[in-house]
Design a protein around this motif. Structure first.
Motif, mmCIF file in Angstrom:
data_model
loop_
_atom_site.group_PDB
_atom_site.id
_atom_site.type_symbol
_atom_site.label_atom_id
_atom_site.label_comp_id
_atom_site.label_asym_id
_atom_site.label_seq_id
_atom_site.Cartn_x
_atom_site.Cartn_y
_atom_site.Cartn_z
ATOM 1 N N PRO A 1 0.136 27.697 40.570
ATOM 2 C CA PRO A 1 0.858 26.437 40.803
ATOM 3 C C PRO A 1 2.307 26.634 41.225
ATOM 4 O O PRO A 1 2.807 25.896 42.081
ATOM 5 N N ARG A 2 2.996 27.625 40.671
ATOM 6 C CA ARG A 2 4.409 27.801 41.021
ATOM 7 C C ARG A 2 4.560 28.229 42.482
ATOM 8 O O ARG A 2 5.418 27.718 43.204
ATOM 9 N N LEU A 3 3.696 29.157 42.918
ATOM 10 C CA LEU A 3 3.776 29.619 44.302
ATOM 11 C C LEU A 3 3.432 28.515 45.291
ATOM 12 O O LEU A 3 4.121 28.325 46.303
ATOM 13 N N LEU A 4 2.335 27.791 45.020
ATOM 14 C CA LEU A 4 1.930 26.736 45.945
ATOM 15 C C LEU A 4 2.974 25.624 45.996
ATOM 16 O O LEU A 4 3.295 25.101 47.073
ATOM 17 N N THR B 1 7.169 30.661 52.029
ATOM 18 C CA THR B 1 5.978 29.827 52.167
ATOM 19 C C THR B 1 4.792 30.644 52.669
ATOM 20 O O THR B 1 3.676 30.562 52.129
ATOM 21 N N MET B 2 5.010 31.455 53.715
ATOM 22 C CA MET B 2 3.937 32.291 54.265
ATOM 23 C C MET B 2 3.409 33.263 53.206
ATOM 24 O O MET B 2 2.188 33.441 53.056
ATOM 25 N N ALA B 3 4.308 33.889 52.450
ATOM 26 C CA ALA B 3 3.878 34.820 51.407
ATOM 27 C C ALA B 3 3.048 34.108 50.342
ATOM 28 O O ALA B 3 2.052 34.640 49.843
ATOM 29 N N ALA B 4 3.462 32.881 49.983
ATOM 30 C CA ALA B 4 2.720 32.126 48.972
ATOM 31 C C ALA B 4 1.332 31.726 49.477
ATOM 32 O O ALA B 4 0.340 31.783 48.732
#
Length: 459
Positions: free
Chosen positions: A352-355, A430-433
């Motif tokens: 959830p934190r990454l998204l 964003t791309m990494a997530a």
């Protein structure tokens, strides 16, 4: 690295496999005529030999008594009997000139059998399609030499190889199918580990640094097993190198914070002493920018290091609730509208934190450059969740920049990015997530104006 002295095992497997396959097919096809020939020349079974002797004795006695008895009905009854299975058996008497003397109708099979026995020069049996013929048994009667042949008119079971010998097209088709099956097994044996290698290589190329070839492949004793071991060694080196790089960035960012903190402390003391000036204000501004850059570098490093963290099945609305509330507030402060269309039933496995951070970065960019409105929608299918964020801003002027805006420190030469004062790290995070979720992110211009970012995540 020492050169292996083992022979080329792939070459040996291919050579032996195809050689054995072709040899087996040739042997099977070539063996059919031999089996048929051996069966054609099979020795006379004892019970049939006894039957011939018994009939020959009866015929000999009758001919000794009356040489003209061949033409009467009683003689014909002698040559028509039933065997032990109560099946009718007919016998043919042949004189020394090869003429059948007790019947005017002689089957083609009998004629063929007589020629076969002449070549074999011994009694034998042969199963034709609709009759079994056996003999001959030679005897003397009334000073003449005769031969006797027996015929069972009923259909008798034939060996399996006769079916293939008589149906050559079917035999050829079965041989081709068997050859294809054997070659297919060999191809599967060689192709399966190669597919495993390809999948591992694709996963590694997609960013899964933990991807390795399984033990079943690495334990092989041929070149494919050696290749799998080499691949795993390469993957280990790549993973260690990338993680070392990410740790280096993280460590440097942490270390930069120490002198930055001292600089900010010195500025605070100078301002407290009344030493405020345009120069100190500029230093303070740049220190704040540097602090933000270091924070984003740390975040990017953290995301890439924890790309394979365990994910949990959560509602998309629940995951993005705080982000959407903040984005709605920010949009309203700028006199813009944020339109949200996300079904409460949509859920997916997620960190959830990454998204949330990924969606937040895209939303904040969209709000910054939108003229009046930003839309965020989510759609679910059987295999993926699609999140679409659109704004009515100027878009990105150069189409080639649409693929590069997610690279770290990349800033296209457009007003959309140059005015932001950023460093090109937000969309890289964003791309990494999204990569951490095994998803995709695509940016494209909406004509006449606007930008659409599409995020696809697996369910």
């Amino acid at each position: 690295m020492a050169v292996s002295k083992l022979p080329n095992r792939i070459f040996i497997k291919l050579l032996l496999g195809f050689w054995l396959c072709s040899s087996l097919i040739i042997a099977i096809v070539g063996l059919l005529p031999l089996l048929q020939q051996n069966h054609d020349r099979a020795p006379l079974p004892p019970h049939l030999a006894k039957m011939l002797v018994r009939i020959a004795e009866r015929v000999s006695i009758r001919l000794e008594d009356d040489p003209q008895a061949i033409n009467n009905s009683r003689f014909k009854r002698l040559t028509h009997i039933r065997d032990r299975n109560d099946k009718p058996v007919r016998f043919y008497i042949v004189d020394h000139q090869g003429r059948v003397i007790n019947s005017h109708k002689v089957s083609r099979g009998l004629r063929r059998f007589m020629l076969m026995t002449d070549e074999a020069e011994r009694p034998m049996t042969h199963q034709f399609k609709r009759e079994l013929i056996f003999g001959p048994y030679k005897f003397n009667a009334a000073g003449e030499q005769y031969s006797i042949y027996g015929r069972l008119a009923d259909h008798h079971p034939r060996p399996w190889f006769f079916f293939f010998a008589e149906n050559k097209l079917l035999t050829l088709s079965l041989a081709i199918m068997l050859s294809g099956l054997l070659c297919g097994l060999l191809a599967w044996h060689l192709g399966k580990p190669l597919r495993t290698l390809r999948l591992s290589a694709d996963a590694l190329a997609a960013g899964d640094l933990t991807s390795r070839v399984d033990k079943a492949t690495t334990n092989r004793k041929d070149e494919i097993g050696q290749l799998a071991l080499a691949f795993n060694g390469m993957a280990n080196s790549v993973e260690n190198m990338v993680k070392s790089q990410q740790r280096l960035i993280s460590d440097i960012s942490h270390e930069l914070r120490t002198p930055l903190t001292r600089l900010q402390l010195a500025l605070a003391l100078a301002r407290k002493k009344g030493q405020e000036s345009a120069e100190t204000q500029r230093i303070g501004y740049e220190a704040e920018q540097l602090e933000q850059m270091i924070a984003e570098l740390l975040e990017l490093s953290r995301v890439k290091l924890n790309i394979h963290d365990t994910k949990h099945q959560l509602s998309l609305n629940e995951t993005l609730s705080q982000v959407l509330d903040d984005a709605d507030f920010e949009a309203s402060q700028q006199g813009k509208a944020l339109v949200i269309d996300i079904d409460d039933a949509i859920s997916l496995p997620t960190n959830p934190r990454l998204l949330a951070r990924a969606i937040e970065n895209v939303l904040r960019n969209a709000i910054r450059y939108a003229e009046q409105q930003v839309d965020i929608t989510a759609q679910a299918s059987d295999t993926e969740i699609t999140i679409i964020i659109c704004d009515d801003g100027p878009g990105i002027e150069n189409e080639q920049d649409l693929h590069a805006i997610f690279d770290p420190f990349y800033r296209p030469q457009t007003a959309r990015e140059r005015e932001s004062g950023g460093w090109g790290l937000g969309l890289a995070i964003t791309m990494a997530a999204i990569d951490a979720h095994q998803g995709q992110i695509i940016a494209e211009n909406i004509h006449p104006d606007g930008l659409r970012v599409t995020i696809k995540l697996p369910c």
